[in-house]
Scaffold this motif. Sequence first.
Motif, PDB file in Angstrom:
ATOM      1  N   LEU A 157       0.808  -1.221   0.000  1.00  0.00           N
ATOM      2  CA  LEU A 157       0.000   0.000   0.000  1.00  0.00           C
ATOM      3  C   LEU A 157       0.842   1.272   0.000  1.00  0.00           C
ATOM      4  N   PRO A 158       1.836   1.422   0.896  1.00  0.00           N
ATOM      5  CA  PRO A 158       2.645   2.654   0.864  1.00  0.00           C
ATOM      6  C   PRO A 158       3.351   2.858  -0.471  1.00  0.00           C
ATOM      7  N   VAL A 159       3.796   1.762  -1.090  1.00  0.00           N
ATOM      8  CA  VAL A 159       4.476   1.861  -2.384  1.00  0.00           C
ATOM      9  C   VAL A 159       3.508   2.395  -3.439  1.00  0.00           C
ATOM     10  N   VAL A 160       2.281   1.881  -3.438  1.00  0.00           N
ATOM     11  CA  VAL A 160       1.270   2.310  -4.410  1.00  0.00           C
ATOM     12  C   VAL A 160       0.943   3.787  -4.229  1.00  0.00           C
ATOM     13  N   LEU A 161       0.725   4.215  -2.983  1.00  0.00           N
ATOM     14  CA  LEU A 161       0.385   5.613  -2.728  1.00  0.00           C
ATOM     15  C   LEU A 161       1.548   6.542  -3.068  1.00  0.00           C
ATOM     16  N   LYS A 162       2.773   6.090  -2.803  1.00  0.00           N
ATOM     17  CA  LYS A 162       3.930   6.915  -3.166  1.00  0.00           C
ATOM     18  C   LYS A 162       4.042   7.069  -4.676  1.00  0.00           C
ATOM     19  N   LEU A 163       3.730   5.995  -5.404  1.00  0.00           N
ATOM     20  CA  LEU A 163       3.732   6.094  -6.866  1.00  0.00           C
ATOM     21  C   LEU A 163       2.650   7.060  -7.340  1.00  0.00           C
ATOM     22  N   PHE A 164       1.453   6.985  -6.740  1.00  0.00           N
ATOM     23  CA  PHE A 164       0.391   7.943  -7.057  1.00  0.00           C
ATOM     24  C   PHE A 164       0.910   9.367  -6.857  1.00  0.00           C
ATOM     25  N   ALA A 165       1.536   9.583  -5.701  1.00  0.00           N
ATOM     26  CA  ALA A 165       2.009  10.917  -5.338  1.00  0.00           C
ATOM     27  C   ALA A 165       3.064  11.430  -6.321  1.00  0.00           C
ATOM     28  N   ILE A 166       4.014  10.592  -6.663  1.00  0.00           N
ATOM     29  CA  ILE A 166       5.081  11.017  -7.573  1.00  0.00           C
ATOM     30  C   ILE A 166       4.519  11.287  -8.964  1.00  0.00           C
ATOM     31  N   MET A 167       3.562  10.473  -9.414  1.00  0.00           N
ATOM     32  CA  MET A 167       2.931  10.716 -10.707  1.00  0.00           C
ATOM     33  C   MET A 167       2.228  12.081 -10.708  1.00  0.00           C
ATOM     34  N   VAL A 168       1.548  12.404  -9.619  1.00  0.00           N
ATOM     35  CA  VAL A 168       0.888  13.704  -9.505  1.00  0.00           C
ATOM     36  C   VAL A 168       1.924  14.819  -9.563  1.00  0.00           C
ATOM     37  N   LEU A 169       3.037  14.653  -8.862  1.00  0.00           N
ATOM     38  CA  LEU A 169       4.073  15.681  -8.843  1.00  0.00           C
ATOM     39  C   LEU A 169       4.725  15.856 -10.208  1.00  0.00           C
ATOM     40  N   LEU A 170       4.978  14.765 -10.899  1.00  0.00           N
ATOM     41  CA  LEU A 170       5.576  14.866 -12.234  1.00  0.00           C
ATOM     42  C   LEU A 170       4.638  15.609 -13.186  1.00  0.00           C
ATOM     43  N   ASN A 171       3.354  15.303 -13.107  1.00  0.00           N
ATOM     44  CA  ASN A 171       2.390  16.018 -13.946  1.00  0.00           C
ATOM     45  C   ASN A 171       2.272  17.482 -13.536  1.00  0.00           C
ATOM     46  N   SER A 172       2.389  17.746 -12.233  1.00  0.00           N
ATOM     47  CA  SER A 172       2.331  19.126 -11.745  1.00  0.00           C
ATOM     48  C   SER A 172       3.543  19.929 -12.213  1.00  0.00           C
ATOM     49  N   LEU A 173       4.663  19.238 -12.382  1.00  0.00           N
ATOM     50  CA  LEU A 173       5.885  19.900 -12.837  1.00  0.00           C
ATOM     51  C   LEU A 173       5.773  20.340 -14.295  1.00  0.00           C
ATOM     52  N   LYS A 174       5.160  19.510 -15.129  1.00  0.00           N
ATOM     53  CA  LYS A 174       5.103  19.826 -16.557  1.00  0.00           C
ATOM     54  C   LYS A 174       3.816  20.524 -16.991  1.00  0.00           C
ATOM     55  N   SER A 175       2.748  20.407 -16.201  1.00  0.00           N
ATOM     56  CA  SER A 175       1.466  20.988 -16.605  1.00  0.00           C
ATOM     57  C   SER A 175       1.517  22.497 -16.850  1.00  0.00           C
ATOM     58  N   PRO A 176       2.212  23.286 -15.999  1.00  0.00           N
ATOM     59  CA  PRO A 176       2.262  24.737 -16.274  1.00  0.00           C
ATOM     60  C   PRO A 176       2.881  25.064 -17.627  1.00  0.00           C
ATOM     61  N   LEU A 177       3.718  24.180 -18.149  1.00  0.00           N
ATOM     62  CA  LEU A 177       4.385  24.450 -19.427  1.00  0.00           C
ATOM     63  C   LEU A 177       3.396  24.475 -20.582  1.00  0.00           C
ATOM     64  N   TYR A 178       2.228  23.839 -20.392  1.00  0.00           N
ATOM     65  CA  TYR A 178       1.214  23.856 -21.449  1.00  0.00           C
ATOM     66  C   TYR A 178       0.611  25.240 -21.635  1.00  0.00           C
ATOM     67  N   LEU A 179       0.851  26.137 -20.659  1.00  0.00           N
ATOM     68  CA  LEU A 179       0.346  27.508 -20.776  1.00  0.00           C
ATOM     69  C   LEU A 179       1.157  28.323 -21.777  1.00  0.00           C
ATOM     70  N   ILE A 180       2.305  27.810 -22.183  1.00  0.00           N
ATOM     71  CA  ILE A 180       3.138  28.524 -23.162  1.00  0.00           C
ATOM     72  C   ILE A 180       2.553  28.238 -24.553  1.00  0.00           C
ATOM     73  N   ASP A 181       1.443  28.882 -24.848  1.00  0.00           N
ATOM     74  CA  ASP A 181       0.732  28.601 -26.094  1.00  0.00           C
ATOM     75  C   ASP A 181       0.284  29.870 -26.826  1.00  0.00           C
ATOM     76  N   ASN A 182       0.637  31.049 -26.248  1.00  0.00           N
ATOM     77  CA  ASN A 182       0.284  32.335 -26.869  1.00  0.00           C
ATOM     78  C   ASN A 182      -1.222  32.533 -27.041  1.00  0.00           C
ATOM     79  N   GLN A 183      -2.027  31.816 -26.249  1.00  0.00           N
ATOM     80  CA  GLN A 183      -3.475  31.955 -26.359  1.00  0.00           C
ATOM     81  C   GLN A 183      -4.053  32.912 -25.324  1.00  0.00           C
ATOM     82  N   ASN A 184      -3.224  33.272 -24.341  1.00  0.00           N
ATOM     83  CA  ASN A 184      -3.633  34.243 -23.322  1.00  0.00           C
ATOM     84  C   ASN A 184      -4.894  33.817 -22.576  1.00  0.00           C
TER      85      ASN A 184
END
Length: 220
Positions: A157-184
């Motif tokens: 269980l702790p391994v599964v939840l840690k994987l969930f958490a890291i996946m969320v963090l990795l997506n959180s790291l790259k998600s703001p970059l999608y705002l670089i689209d000149n669409q304002n």
Amino acid sequence: MINKSDAHSKLSRLGNNFWLLLVVALVLQYIPFLSIPFNWLESYFHEISHGLAALLTGGSIVQIELFTNGAGLCTTLGGSTFVIAFSGYAGAVMWGVLMYKIAQLNNRVTHIASALLALLIVVSCLLWVRDLLTLFICLCLLALFLFSLKISHFPILPVVLKLFAIMVLLNSLKSPLYLIDNQNIGDGAMLASLTFIPEMVWIVIWSAIGASGIYYLRKS
């Protein structure tokens, strides 16, 4: 025959090896279809963070929408526009860190935390979901946490939840970059219009928060 104590010991070492979990999470992100629920999970935490920020600053949540491409929308009424706009990307990071830290505690606490996260999704469905697509996505996310409850008596269980958490963090790291689209449009454009600070600055800040979350967990 595999000795149970040896299996538990190996799982414990895996759960305590941040870099190995990070590699596994990175690999999972590039496996077709398997990565989709985790993109939805980050999107849900992003949107519920907007919503909670609205509630905490005196506003209300009108509706939460999630889309199959990982995008989302939280419609709010009242509250602090600045806090609400800033809280989406930053809040997703906080959820990821919180899940990881909880997974480091004993199984009973982890079990309770999984149940509370499942309850939060149920409440979201009952109060703020208005369309079938969002309902379907939320039910898929609910299934993830119900699965974690199902295995709550096992050391994995702790391994599964840690994987969930890291996946969320990795997506959180790259998600703001999608705002670089000149669409304002989006949270960055909203903050830029409120503060006159360029959108790119906010993108850098959110990405830095995501990187800081990963760095913090590496040291924990």
